[in-house]
Design a protein around this motif. Sequence first.
Motif, PDB file in Angstrom:
ATOM      1  N   MET A  85     -16.479 -20.587  15.279  1.00 13.98           N
ATOM      2  CA  MET A  85     -15.597 -21.620  14.739  1.00 13.98           C
ATOM      3  C   MET A  85     -15.442 -22.745  15.751  1.00 13.98           C
ATOM      4  N   THR A  86     -16.398 -23.641  15.786  1.00 16.52           N
ATOM      5  CA  THR A  86     -16.328 -24.787  16.673  1.00 16.52           C
ATOM      6  C   THR A  86     -15.671 -25.954  15.937  1.00 16.52           C
ATOM      7  N   ARG A  87     -15.474 -27.017  16.678  1.00 14.36           N
ATOM      8  CA  ARG A  87     -14.887 -28.217  16.077  1.00 14.36           C
ATOM      9  C   ARG A  87     -15.776 -28.746  14.962  1.00 14.36           C
ATOM     10  N   GLU A  88     -17.092 -28.689  15.160  1.00 10.68           N
ATOM     11  CA  GLU A  88     -18.027 -29.166  14.143  1.00 10.68           C
ATOM     12  C   GLU A  88     -17.928 -28.344  12.863  1.00 10.68           C
ATOM     13  N   THR A  89     -17.782 -27.040  13.000  1.00 10.48           N
ATOM     14  CA  THR A  89     -17.695 -26.165  11.833  1.00 10.48           C
ATOM     15  C   THR A  89     -16.420 -26.409  11.049  1.00 10.48           C
ATOM     16  N   VAL A  90     -15.299 -26.447  11.750  1.00 13.84           N
ATOM     17  CA  VAL A  90     -14.014 -26.656  11.085  1.00 13.84           C
ATOM     18  C   VAL A  90     -13.964 -28.032  10.438  1.00 13.84           C
ATOM     19  N   ALA A  91     -14.402 -29.052  11.155  1.00 15.68           N
ATOM     20  CA  ALA A  91     -14.419 -30.407  10.595  1.00 15.68           C
ATOM     21  C   ALA A  91     -15.378 -30.491   9.410  1.00 15.68           C
ATOM     22  N   GLY A  92     -16.492 -29.760   9.469  1.00 15.33           N
ATOM     23  CA  GLY A  92     -17.444 -29.753   8.366  1.00 15.33           C
ATOM     24  C   GLY A  92     -16.870 -29.134   7.106  1.00 15.33           C
ATOM     25  N   ILE A  93     -16.149 -28.049   7.257  1.00 13.28           N
ATOM     26  CA  ILE A  93     -15.548 -27.390   6.090  1.00 13.28           C
ATOM     27  C   ILE A  93     -14.425 -28.239   5.508  1.00 13.28           C
ATOM     28  N   ILE A  94     -13.580 -28.782   6.374  1.00 11.47           N
ATOM     29  CA  ILE A  94     -12.493 -29.650   5.897  1.00 11.47           C
ATOM     30  C   ILE A  94     -13.071 -30.885   5.216  1.00 11.47           C
ATOM     31  N   GLY A  95     -14.107 -31.477   5.813  1.00  7.83           N
ATOM     32  CA  GLY A  95     -14.748 -32.641   5.209  1.00  7.83           C
ATOM     33  C   GLY A  95     -15.361 -32.337   3.854  1.00  7.83           C
ATOM     34  N   ALA A  96     -15.943 -31.147   3.705  1.00  3.53           N
ATOM     35  CA  ALA A  96     -16.532 -30.765   2.424  1.00  3.53           C
ATOM     36  C   ALA A  96     -15.462 -30.632   1.348  1.00  3.53           C
ATOM     37  N   VAL A  97     -14.342 -30.033   1.706  1.00  2.39           N
ATOM     38  CA  VAL A  97     -13.238 -29.893   0.749  1.00  2.39           C
ATOM     39  C   VAL A  97     -12.713 -31.268   0.349  1.00  2.39           C
ATOM     40  N   VAL A  98     -12.566 -32.152   1.320  1.00  6.25           N
ATOM     41  CA  VAL A  98     -12.094 -33.512   1.026  1.00  6.25           C
ATOM     42  C   VAL A  98     -13.106 -34.252   0.148  1.00  6.25           C
ATOM     43  N   ALA A  99     -14.401 -34.101   0.423  1.00  5.07           N
ATOM     44  CA  ALA A  99     -15.428 -34.763  -0.388  1.00  5.07           C
ATOM     45  C   ALA A  99     -15.406 -34.272  -1.831  1.00  5.07           C
ATOM     46  N   VAL A 100     -15.233 -32.975  -2.023  1.00  7.46           N
ATOM     47  CA  VAL A 100     -15.167 -32.435  -3.384  1.00  7.46           C
ATOM     48  C   VAL A 100     -13.910 -32.942  -4.093  1.00  7.46           C
ATOM     49  N   LEU A 101     -12.793 -32.963  -3.377  1.00  8.03           N
ATOM     50  CA  LEU A 101     -11.556 -33.481  -3.983  1.00  8.03           C
ATOM     51  C   LEU A 101     -11.684 -34.966  -4.329  1.00  8.03           C
ATOM     52  N   THR A 137     -24.091 -34.492  12.868  1.00  7.39           N
ATOM     53  CA  THR A 137     -24.206 -33.232  13.612  1.00  7.39           C
ATOM     54  C   THR A 137     -25.507 -32.540  13.205  1.00  7.39           C
ATOM     55  N   PRO A 138     -26.652 -33.060  13.631  1.00  4.05           N
ATOM     56  CA  PRO A 138     -27.925 -32.523  13.137  1.00  4.05           C
ATOM     57  C   PRO A 138     -28.213 -31.090  13.573  1.00  4.05           C
ATOM     58  N   ALA A 139     -27.760 -30.697  14.744  1.00  4.53           N
ATOM     59  CA  ALA A 139     -28.048 -29.344  15.222  1.00  4.53           C
ATOM     60  C   ALA A 139     -27.198 -28.306  14.497  1.00  4.53           C
ATOM     61  N   ALA A 140     -26.039 -28.702  14.006  1.00  3.17           N
ATOM     62  CA  ALA A 140     -25.132 -27.762  13.351  1.00  3.17           C
ATOM     63  C   ALA A 140     -25.022 -28.010  11.854  1.00  3.17           C
ATOM     64  N   ALA A 141     -25.946 -28.778  11.285  1.00  2.00           N
ATOM     65  CA  ALA A 141     -25.818 -29.157   9.882  1.00  2.00           C
ATOM     66  C   ALA A 141     -25.894 -27.948   8.949  1.00  2.00           C
ATOM     67  N   GLY A 142     -26.921 -27.147   9.056  1.00  2.00           N
ATOM     68  CA  GLY A 142     -27.039 -25.953   8.225  1.00  2.00           C
ATOM     69  C   GLY A 142     -27.268 -26.265   6.764  1.00  2.00           C
ATOM     70  N   ALA A 143     -27.401 -25.212   5.969  1.00  2.00           N
ATOM     71  CA  ALA A 143     -27.682 -25.362   4.548  1.00  2.00           C
ATOM     72  C   ALA A 143     -26.556 -24.877   3.653  1.00  2.00           C
ATOM     73  N   LEU A 144     -25.558 -24.199   4.213  1.00  2.00           N
ATOM     74  CA  LEU A 144     -24.507 -23.632   3.371  1.00  2.00           C
ATOM     75  C   LEU A 144     -23.600 -24.686   2.759  1.00  2.00           C
ATOM     76  N   VAL A 145     -23.128 -25.629   3.561  1.00  2.00           N
ATOM     77  CA  VAL A 145     -22.221 -26.656   3.039  1.00  2.00           C
ATOM     78  C   VAL A 145     -22.921 -27.511   1.986  1.00  2.00           C
ATOM     79  N   PRO A 146     -24.140 -28.029   2.232  1.00  2.00           N
ATOM     80  CA  PRO A 146     -24.804 -28.787   1.166  1.00  2.00           C
ATOM     81  C   PRO A 146     -25.064 -27.966  -0.093  1.00  2.00           C
ATOM     82  N   PHE A 147     -25.419 -26.697   0.070  1.00  2.00           N
ATOM     83  CA  PHE A 147     -25.685 -25.865  -1.101  1.00  2.00           C
ATOM     84  C   PHE A 147     -24.439 -25.686  -1.948  1.00  2.00           C
ATOM     85  N   PHE A 148     -23.329 -25.301  -1.320  1.00  2.00           N
ATOM     86  CA  PHE A 148     -22.107 -25.061  -2.097  1.00  2.00           C
ATOM     87  C   PHE A 148     -21.513 -26.353  -2.641  1.00  2.00           C
ATOM     88  N   CYS A 149     -21.590 -27.437  -1.886  1.00  2.00           N
ATOM     89  CA  CYS A 149     -21.111 -28.722  -2.404  1.00  2.00           C
ATOM     90  C   CYS A 149     -21.968 -29.170  -3.588  1.00  2.00           C
TER      91      CYS A 149
END
Length: 174
Positions: free
Chosen positions: A3-19, A49-61
């Motif tokens: 749970m780094t800053r990038e991960t937490v900010a990424g999840i919060i940002g995804a929720v805000v984008a969906v809202l 954040t290219p190194a921590a981008a991952g595929a989970l957030v884009p997939f679920f969004c």
Amino acid sequence: MDMTRETVAGIIGAVVAVLLQVVLAPALSLFEAVPNFIVAYCVVRAVATPAAAGALVPFFCGLLFDLMGGGPVGAMAFVLVLVTFLASRLYLMLNNDTLFIPVAILLLSIVLAELLYSMIVVACGVGAPFGEAFLYRTLPCMLYDCVIGLLMYPIAIRTMVDRPLGQPGTPVLR
């Protein structure tokens, strides 16, 4: 999961984008053009954040976008995973600490995401030829998303990226 800053900010940002996509996007529609906050956010996150981008957030969004919209289920999820992967890898290869590279990759990725999604929707039988779909829906949405992405990028750099003390933009404690 770390749970780094990038991960937490990424999840919060995804929720805000969906809202924002659910609440604000329908109110901002101009004719057939509706902004896509989810595409803009996922691409901005992949470039910021290219190194921590991952595929989970884009997939679920993307899957949430597909379930909320009228397109084929899984199309936006596939497009977002593909485009964010390409954007993050391209940024890692071409990064030269200028503003041009991330902005160019951001804009090209948003254009590619909208084009791929419209091709999939037309191929699945939306009932309109690709030329009409591109001219009246894809092109205006693409421009809308590019403006939103350009507005989101400085915010993403400020909130998602971990910088050591002494780097520009980081307050120094005395």
